[in-house]
Design a protein around this motif. Structure first.
Motif, PDB file in Angstrom:
ATOM      1  N   ARG A 692       0.846  -1.204   0.000  1.00  0.00           N
ATOM      2  CA  ARG A 692       0.000   0.000   0.000  1.00  0.00           C
ATOM      3  C   ARG A 692       0.879   1.252   0.000  1.00  0.00           C
ATOM      4  O   ARG A 692       0.600   2.229  -0.707  1.00  0.00           O
ATOM      5  N   THR A 693       1.940   1.216   0.769  1.00  0.00           N
ATOM      6  CA  THR A 693       2.869   2.352   0.828  1.00  0.00           C
ATOM      7  C   THR A 693       3.521   2.586  -0.528  1.00  0.00           C
ATOM      8  O   THR A 693       3.607   3.727  -1.011  1.00  0.00           O
ATOM      9  N   PHE A 694       3.966   1.518  -1.147  1.00  0.00           N
ATOM     10  CA  PHE A 694       4.626   1.641  -2.454  1.00  0.00           C
ATOM     11  C   PHE A 694       3.640   2.143  -3.514  1.00  0.00           C
ATOM     12  O   PHE A 694       3.989   2.956  -4.374  1.00  0.00           O
ATOM     13  N   ALA A 695       2.395   1.651  -3.467  1.00  0.00           N
ATOM     14  CA  ALA A 695       1.392   2.064  -4.448  1.00  0.00           C
ATOM     15  C   ALA A 695       1.159   3.564  -4.397  1.00  0.00           C
ATOM     16  O   ALA A 695       1.002   4.218  -5.440  1.00  0.00           O
ATOM     17  N   ASN A 696       1.145   4.153  -3.209  1.00  0.00           N
ATOM     18  CA  ASN A 696       0.935   5.599  -3.099  1.00  0.00           C
ATOM     19  C   ASN A 696       2.122   6.383  -3.642  1.00  0.00           C
ATOM     20  O   ASN A 696       1.950   7.458  -4.229  1.00  0.00           O
ATOM     21  N   ASN A 750      -6.272   6.162  -0.084  1.00  0.00           N
ATOM     22  CA  ASN A 750      -6.662   4.751  -0.079  1.00  0.00           C
ATOM     23  C   ASN A 750      -6.050   4.045  -1.280  1.00  0.00           C
ATOM     24  O   ASN A 750      -5.692   4.681  -2.281  1.00  0.00           O
ATOM     25  N   VAL A 751      -5.948   2.729  -1.195  1.00  0.00           N
ATOM     26  CA  VAL A 751      -5.407   1.917  -2.286  1.00  0.00           C
ATOM     27  C   VAL A 751      -6.388   0.789  -2.586  1.00  0.00           C
ATOM     28  O   VAL A 751      -6.885   0.136  -1.662  1.00  0.00           O
ATOM     29  N   ASP A 752      -6.641   0.553  -3.873  1.00  0.00           N
ATOM     30  CA  ASP A 752      -7.556  -0.520  -4.268  1.00  0.00           C
ATOM     31  C   ASP A 752      -6.966  -1.883  -3.926  1.00  0.00           C
ATOM     32  O   ASP A 752      -5.741  -2.078  -3.955  1.00  0.00           O
ATOM     33  N   ASP A 753      -7.859  -2.836  -3.651  1.00  0.00           N
ATOM     34  CA  ASP A 753      -7.416  -4.178  -3.255  1.00  0.00           C
ATOM     35  C   ASP A 753      -6.546  -4.841  -4.316  1.00  0.00           C
ATOM     36  O   ASP A 753      -5.563  -5.512  -3.996  1.00  0.00           O
ATOM     37  N   ILE A 819      -6.491  14.439 -12.998  1.00  0.00           N
ATOM     38  CA  ILE A 819      -5.743  13.237 -13.385  1.00  0.00           C
ATOM     39  C   ILE A 819      -5.285  12.469 -12.153  1.00  0.00           C
ATOM     40  O   ILE A 819      -5.071  11.255 -12.200  1.00  0.00           O
ATOM     41  N   VAL A 820      -5.157  13.183 -11.025  1.00  0.00           N
ATOM     42  CA  VAL A 820      -4.823  12.505  -9.781  1.00  0.00           C
ATOM     43  C   VAL A 820      -5.854  11.422  -9.482  1.00  0.00           C
ATOM     44  O   VAL A 820      -5.524  10.288  -9.139  1.00  0.00           O
ATOM     45  N   HIS A 821      -7.108  11.757  -9.650  1.00  0.00           N
ATOM     46  CA  HIS A 821      -8.182  10.805  -9.342  1.00  0.00           C
ATOM     47  C   HIS A 821      -8.356   9.774 -10.450  1.00  0.00           C
ATOM     48  O   HIS A 821      -8.799   8.654 -10.182  1.00  0.00           O
ATOM     49  N   MET A 822      -8.014  10.132 -11.675  1.00  0.00           N
ATOM     50  CA  MET A 822      -8.149   9.176 -12.774  1.00  0.00           C
ATOM     51  C   MET A 822      -7.073   8.085 -12.724  1.00  0.00           C
ATOM     52  O   MET A 822      -7.345   6.915 -12.973  1.00  0.00           O
ATOM     53  N   ILE A 823      -5.856   8.477 -12.376  1.00  0.00           N
ATOM     54  CA  ILE A 823      -4.738   7.540 -12.449  1.00  0.00           C
ATOM     55  C   ILE A 823      -4.496   6.833 -11.121  1.00  0.00           C
ATOM     56  O   ILE A 823      -3.843   5.798 -11.074  1.00  0.00           O
ATOM     57  N   ARG A 824      -5.066   7.315 -10.053  1.00  0.00           N
ATOM     58  CA  ARG A 824      -4.847   6.682  -8.743  1.00  0.00           C
ATOM     59  C   ARG A 824      -5.508   5.312  -8.661  1.00  0.00           C
ATOM     60  O   ARG A 824      -5.239   4.543  -7.742  1.00  0.00           O
ATOM     61  N   PRO A 829     -13.252   6.299 -11.131  1.00  0.00           N
ATOM     62  CA  PRO A 829     -13.047   7.167  -9.964  1.00  0.00           C
ATOM     63  C   PRO A 829     -14.354   7.759  -9.458  1.00  0.00           C
ATOM     64  O   PRO A 829     -15.311   7.937 -10.217  1.00  0.00           O
ATOM     65  N   PHE A 830     -14.360   8.054  -8.176  1.00  0.00           N
ATOM     66  CA  PHE A 830     -15.485   8.656  -7.460  1.00  0.00           C
ATOM     67  C   PHE A 830     -16.676   7.705  -7.291  1.00  0.00           C
ATOM     68  O   PHE A 830     -17.509   7.917  -6.422  1.00  0.00           O
ATOM     69  N   ILE A 831     -16.769   6.669  -8.133  1.00  0.00           N
ATOM     70  CA  ILE A 831     -17.896   5.738  -8.063  1.00  0.00           C
ATOM     71  C   ILE A 831     -17.453   4.400  -7.490  1.00  0.00           C
ATOM     72  O   ILE A 831     -17.938   3.958  -6.451  1.00  0.00           O
ATOM     73  N   GLN A 832     -16.504   3.741  -8.182  1.00  0.00           N
ATOM     74  CA  GLN A 832     -16.013   2.441  -7.715  1.00  0.00           C
ATOM     75  C   GLN A 832     -14.841   2.581  -6.751  1.00  0.00           C
ATOM     76  O   GLN A 832     -14.555   1.665  -5.985  1.00  0.00           O
ATOM     77  N   SER A 833     -14.150   3.705  -6.814  1.00  0.00           N
ATOM     78  CA  SER A 833     -12.987   3.913  -5.944  1.00  0.00           C
ATOM     79  C   SER A 833     -12.904   5.382  -5.571  1.00  0.00           C
ATOM     80  O   SER A 833     -12.758   6.241  -6.448  1.00  0.00           O
ATOM     81  N   ARG A 834     -12.987   5.653  -4.276  1.00  0.00           N
ATOM     82  CA  ARG A 834     -12.931   7.038  -3.805  1.00  0.00           C
ATOM     83  C   ARG A 834     -11.589   7.298  -3.117  1.00  0.00           C
ATOM     84  O   ARG A 834     -11.087   6.457  -2.383  1.00  0.00           O
ATOM     85  N   ALA A 835     -11.080   8.476  -3.367  1.00  0.00           N
ATOM     86  CA  ALA A 835      -9.837   8.876  -2.707  1.00  0.00           C
ATOM     87  C   ALA A 835     -10.117   9.147  -1.233  1.00  0.00           C
ATOM     88  O   ALA A 835     -11.259   9.375  -0.818  1.00  0.00           O
ATOM     89  N   ALA A 836      -9.062   9.126  -0.435  1.00  0.00           N
ATOM     90  CA  ALA A 836      -9.186   9.462   0.983  1.00  0.00           C
ATOM     91  C   ALA A 836      -9.595  10.930   1.119  1.00  0.00           C
ATOM     92  O   ALA A 836      -9.289  11.760   0.255  1.00  0.00           O
ATOM     93  N   TRP A 837     -10.259  11.250   2.218  1.00  0.00           N
ATOM     94  CA  TRP A 837     -10.804  12.615   2.365  1.00  0.00           C
ATOM     95  C   TRP A 837      -9.737  13.710   2.319  1.00  0.00           C
ATOM     96  O   TRP A 837     -10.006  14.797   1.775  1.00  0.00           O
ATOM     97  N   PRO A 838      -8.500  13.511   2.844  1.00  0.00           N
ATOM     98  CA  PRO A 838      -7.510  14.600   2.715  1.00  0.00           C
ATOM     99  C   PRO A 838      -7.204  14.938   1.259  1.00  0.00           C
ATOM    100  O   PRO A 838      -7.051  16.113   0.903  1.00  0.00           O
ATOM    101  N   LEU A 839      -7.122  13.912   0.404  1.00  0.00           N
ATOM    102  CA  LEU A 839      -6.833  14.153  -1.008  1.00  0.00           C
ATOM    103  C   LEU A 839      -8.019  14.826  -1.688  1.00  0.00           C
ATOM    104  O   LEU A 839      -7.843  15.713  -2.535  1.00  0.00           O
ATOM    105  N   MET A 840      -9.238  14.419  -1.329  1.00  0.00           N
ATOM    106  CA  MET A 840     -10.430  15.049  -1.889  1.00  0.00           C
ATOM    107  C   MET A 840     -10.481  16.532  -1.511  1.00  0.00           C
ATOM    108  O   MET A 840     -10.762  17.401  -2.355  1.00  0.00           O
ATOM    109  N   VAL A 841     -10.211  16.834  -0.263  1.00  0.00           N
ATOM    110  CA  VAL A 841     -10.252  18.220   0.202  1.00  0.00           C
ATOM    111  C   VAL A 841      -9.210  19.067  -0.512  1.00  0.00           C
ATOM    112  O   VAL A 841      -9.494  20.181  -0.995  1.00  0.00           O
ATOM    113  N   MET A 842      -7.957  18.545  -0.610  1.00  0.00           N
ATOM    114  CA  MET A 842      -6.897  19.297  -1.280  1.00  0.00           C
ATOM    115  C   MET A 842      -7.249  19.535  -2.749  1.00  0.00           C
ATOM    116  O   MET A 842      -6.986  20.614  -3.298  1.00  0.00           O
ATOM    117  N   THR A 843      -7.846  18.542  -3.385  1.00  0.00           N
ATOM    118  CA  THR A 843      -8.232  18.678  -4.790  1.00  0.00           C
ATOM    119  C   THR A 843      -9.264  19.787  -4.961  1.00  0.00           C
ATOM    120  O   THR A 843      -9.139  20.648  -5.852  1.00  0.00           O
TER     121      THR A 843
END
Length: 900
Positions: A692-696, A750-753, A819-824, A829-843
């Motif tokens: 998970r750390t490496f994926a981020n 967050n990181v997808d399974d 693109i942050v949300h598209m490539i993460r 994005p936003f439907i099947q996989s949501r970013a963590a709230w800190p990233l959403m807020v910064m965006t």
């Protein structure tokens, strides 16, 4: 002491030295030549000094130092830390955070910008980017270092020291951190201990020390309180001295600290080694390859932008400033901060999983590990040995065998393992007291992993000594010539050997671990006993132990397999016992390989065998190390899990060494990861967190690389056809600054399974392909924006360039942020996989600022202008099309090349 310094020493010391046997007296050792003459002279003086002289020299006492004396010594000599361990001053740390290729490049660009165009604002924005990057990196590294130190303190090694503990002069042995040792301290040593400083031995019982880290001697060296050899000129060959960085293999001792920290032999060498360039590990090499890929891309594209704008616009100074801004935009200056903060966050999260990370870089190797080599005992099994039976050579229950084995376990002074504990618990207290009163210990021949047996010599009368040997069956049989059959002693012939094999194989098939016991009577003598005396023994019988599997082992192995990790068992135990345990926990062990088979194989043959074989049995420490190295040579990321003295070589050879909190000092010191709970389930959870750390980290690199490539491609197209610059340098700088700020929250994402289902590692080739696929997508919609601004809003003359530039500024910033949300994620994005709230807020904050700037009071100063309301439907349409096409290309790319 750190693992890096051990490995650096082994690289930088002369190769001849590392492979040699002890040198004859009178020859100059090249290692001694690395050490100041004053240190060698002092060591030699202390090696041959009497106890009284030592106490006077260091103002010490047999009862140990008191608090005041310790404080004075600490003030005079400093903490017991080698040079590389000393805390880095904050200003040096700040400089190291600034001094990365990206910040240095930005600084040069800022100086050039101010010097050539007197552009104070542009230079100020560049300086702000450098300051933000440096400070964020400095703060994150300081926090991560503090967190890592706190975690390491949970598993740090200690020394057992005699100290005066109260004002009345009462003294006692206390456990203290290694850095609190001072010259004059009296240290107690036992098997498995790291030598915490340079020591002079005062008392020793069968003390054997492994000095390979300093001298390269393959076998342990015996140490004594009084030298048994002629006076040496090389301190490393003095048998009364022990040196920091070595470890006790067997026996016990009391020793006085004669040097600490940088004044030790190891500390002097470490000071020289750390002045040389460190060899980067796999993680650092991966980061470096990726960084230079981006830098090379910038060095190629920036001159192209300069030439096109210079020739088409005719204003070379303006073209130079614009290409300078493009270079700034292509620089991933937040990469060091993202890497540091992601690793630090990963280490803290791993600690909550009962996994302590000693070196932050190890997290990536943890996630990349695809082969785990581990011992059987305590990993697959319960780490709780039960004495199941004690029999004569033909399988009949024999109290004589138990009693004899008890004497061996009771009187041995080495590391008492779980087998010894089970034997000692097998005799009741009354019989134990009678045995101690009847038998006295004479000598001991310590265990080593070459012989795989150990002996004690005891006596109940002055005229006769009895040698009792206990160890692995094969190794005991190799030194036996007779057996005890009932009340008779008979020769060990082939027929008897076959009967013995049938009995022991049957015990092994029941999952019992068999240890043989043999004896020999000798005339009493004053000379020391040695391994030569382990000959012509009488086989008495066997003690057999049950080591049941853990209930969690089978599901943990299944989870590791589903995570793409192959588990291989490397054990010194019998192949029959190990095979039964492996089958019980679901491991396929149709093919089994023993240590004696390995001896005759070439490296290529063993490498091929290691790839397809799950179980290796009857291994020595060197066998384990060789297998690990060969698996690494085949391109695998190999982890090794062990907790004993015999595991240290393999722990150092592995990409990632894994040990447990209860391991011996040398194993914990060699490991990168310490498990607070000896469980494969805990390990599997740690591996997932590492991925998970490496994926981020990888998200930021992929986003930056693809976005930068697209921007440059768009700039090249616009520069070739527009009569004015598509965006001013100040716009590029602000856009890049806002984009960088939005990336700060990536370590918390967050990181997808599916991204943590398989091992992950650096792949610069894949990054280049990713850039080519996804970069031009943004360029397509940038060109659409150009067309809209040119034809729809009539921004097609130099007088209307501010409107054109404002329109592309907003589209560029919003598309870069989205693109942050598209490539993460591989998903929608936003439907099947949501970013963590800190990233959403910064965006959201960055997008709001980007849209607001053309309408703000700063707009005229920034050469922006308010956009008409009719622009925003086009904006939504362009961004919607961009996201849709990106999602479609993602599906094709993932099916064709996978999605790391």
């Amino acid at each position: 002491m750190t693992r890096q310094l051990f490995s650096q020493l082994s690289r930088h010391l002369p190769r001849r030295l590392i492979q040699r046997d002890p040198m004859p007296d009178g020859k100059t050792d090249s290692l001694a030549a690395e050490i100041p003459a004053s240190l060698s002279e002092a060591c030699l003086k202390y090696a041959y000094a009497s106890e009284e002289q030592l106490y006077r020299e260091f103002s010490s006492h047999p009862e140990g130092l008191n608090i005041r004396e310790v404080e004075d010594a600490l003030e005079a000599h400093g903490p017991n830390q080698i040079p590389a361990q000393a805390p880095t001053p904050w200003w040096k740390h700040l400089w190291s955070c600034y001094r990365n290729p990206f910040n240095l490049l930005l600084t040069l660009l800022g100086i050039f910008s101010y010097a050539t165009e007197d552009d104070l604002f542009g230079a100020g924005v560049i300086a702000l980017m450098v300051i933000i990057s440096t400070l964020l990196n400095f703060i994150q590294e300081a926090r991560s270092t503090k967190a890592a130190d706190a975690l390491k303190a949970m598993v740090s090694n200690t020394a057992t020291v005699m100290r005066v503990i109260n004002e009345k002069g009462k003294s006692s042995y206390v456990e203290i951190p290694l850095d609190q040792l001072v010259p004059g301290d009296i240290v107690k040593l036992s098997a498995g201990d790291m030598i915490p400083a340079d020591l002079r031995v005062l008392q020793a019982r069968d003390l054997f020390v492994a000095q390979a880290s300093l001298t390269g001697e393959s076998l342990p060296v015996e140490k004594a309180a009084v030298s048994r050899a002629a006076r040496h000129n090389n301190p490393l060959e003095c048998d009364t001295l022990c040196f920091m960085g070595t470890n006790v293999v067997s026996g016990t001792a009391l020793a006085m600290v004669i040097a600490t920290g940088g004044n030790t032999w190891f500390g002097q060498l470490a000071g020289r080694v750390t002045q040389q360039e460190n060899e980067p590990n796999a993680f650092q090499k991966g980061i470096s390859r990726v960084s230079w890929l981006l830098i090379r891309f910038m060095l190629v594209m920036v001159p192209v932008v300069l030439l096109i704008n210079g020739f088409t616009k005719g204003d070379w100074w303006e073209a130079a400033l614009f290409s300078l801004s493009v270079a700034v935009g292509l620089t991933p200056e937040m990469l060091p901060m993202i890497v540091t903060s992601t690793l630090a966050r990963g280490a803290v999260k791993l600690s909550k999983q009962k996994v302590i990370v000693k070196h932050l870089d190890a997290i990536q190797n943890f996630g990349a590990m695809d082969i785990l080599c581990t011992d059987k005992t305590g990993t697959l099994t319960q780490d709780r040995i039960i004495l199941e039976t004690h029999t004569d050579i033909l399988g009949g229950v024999s109290d004589r065998v138990l009693y004899t084995a008890w004497l061996n376990s009771h009187y041995q002074t080495g590391l008492k393992n779980l087998l010894d504990v089970a034997v000692l618990e097998g005799v009741d207290a009354e019989n134990a007291r009678r045995a101690v009163a009847r038998w006295q210990k004479v000598d001991e021949i310590p265990f080593d992993f070459e012989r795989r047996r150990m002996s004690v010599v005891v006596s109940e009368s002055p005229e006769v000594h009895q040698l009792i040997c206990k160890g692995a069956l094969q190794e005991i049989l190799s030194v036996c010539t007779q057996v005890r059959h009932g009340d008779e002693i008979v020769p060990l012939n082939d027929a008897m050997l076959k009967r013995i094999r049938r009995v022991t194989d049957d015990l092994n098939r029941q999952g019992l671990r068999v240890v043989a016991v043999a004896t020999k009577f000798l005339p009493a003598r004053h000379e020391d006993y040695s391994r030569v005396d382990e000959s012509d023994l009488i086989l008495e019988g066997y003690i057999a132990f049950l080591d049941p599997p853990k209930e969690t082992t089978a599901p943990a192995l299944k989870a590791l397999k589903e995570s793409g990790i192959t588990v291989k068992i490397l054990t010194g135990d019998s192949e029959l016992v190990a095979a039964k345990v492996c089958r019980e926990v679901g491991l396929d062990v149709d093919e089994r390989v023993t240590g004696c088979e390995i001896e005759n194989l070439r490296d290529e043959e063993l490498a091929a065998l290691a790839l397809r074989t799950t179980l290796f049995a009857r291994l020595t420490p060197m066998h384990k190390e060789r297998i690990v190295r060969l698996l690494r040579g085949e391109g695998h990321v190999v982890g090794f899990m062990g907790d004993g003295i015999n595991d240290a070589p393999a722990l150092r050879a592995a990409d990632i060494g894994i040990s447990v909190d209860g391991a011996v000092d040398i194993a914990r010191e060699a490991a990168d990861i310490i498990l607070l709970e000896k469980s494969l389930m805990v390990l599997e959870e740690g591996v997932i967190e590492g991925r998970r750390t490496f994926a981020n980290m990888l998200k930021y690199i992929k986003m930056t690389a693809s976005s930068n490539f697209g921007n440059v491609f768009s700039v090249l197209v616009a520069s070739a056809f527009l009569p004015f610059l598509p965006m001013l340098p100040i716009h590029l700088l602000i856009q890049n600054l806002l984009y960088d700020v939005s990336q700060v929250a990536i370590p918390f994402d967050n990181v997808d399974d599916e991204q943590i289902a398989k091992p992950q590692r650096w792949n610069p080739a894949d990054l280049g392909r990713f850039m080519v696929f996804f970069g031009p997508i943004s360029s397509i919609f940038d060109i659409m924006t150009f067309c809209v601004m040119w034809w729809v809003f009539q921004a097609n003359v130099p007088e209307a360039q501010t409107l054109f530039q404002s329109g592309w500024f907003v589209v560029g910033l919003l598309s870069q942020t989205l693109i942050v949300h598209m490539i993460r994620t591989r998903r929608i994005p936003f439907i099947q996989s949501r970013a963590a709230w800190p990233l959403m807020v910064m965006t959201l904050i960055v997008m709001a600022v980007g849209i607001a700037l053309p309408f703000s009071p700063l707009a005229s100063y920034l050469h922006l202008q308010a956009l008409p309301l009719s622009y925003f439907p086009w904006l939504v349409l362009i961004l919607g099309g961009y996201m849709t096409l990106t999602q479609a290309v993602k599906g094709f790319y993932a099916r064709r090349y996978g999605w790391q």
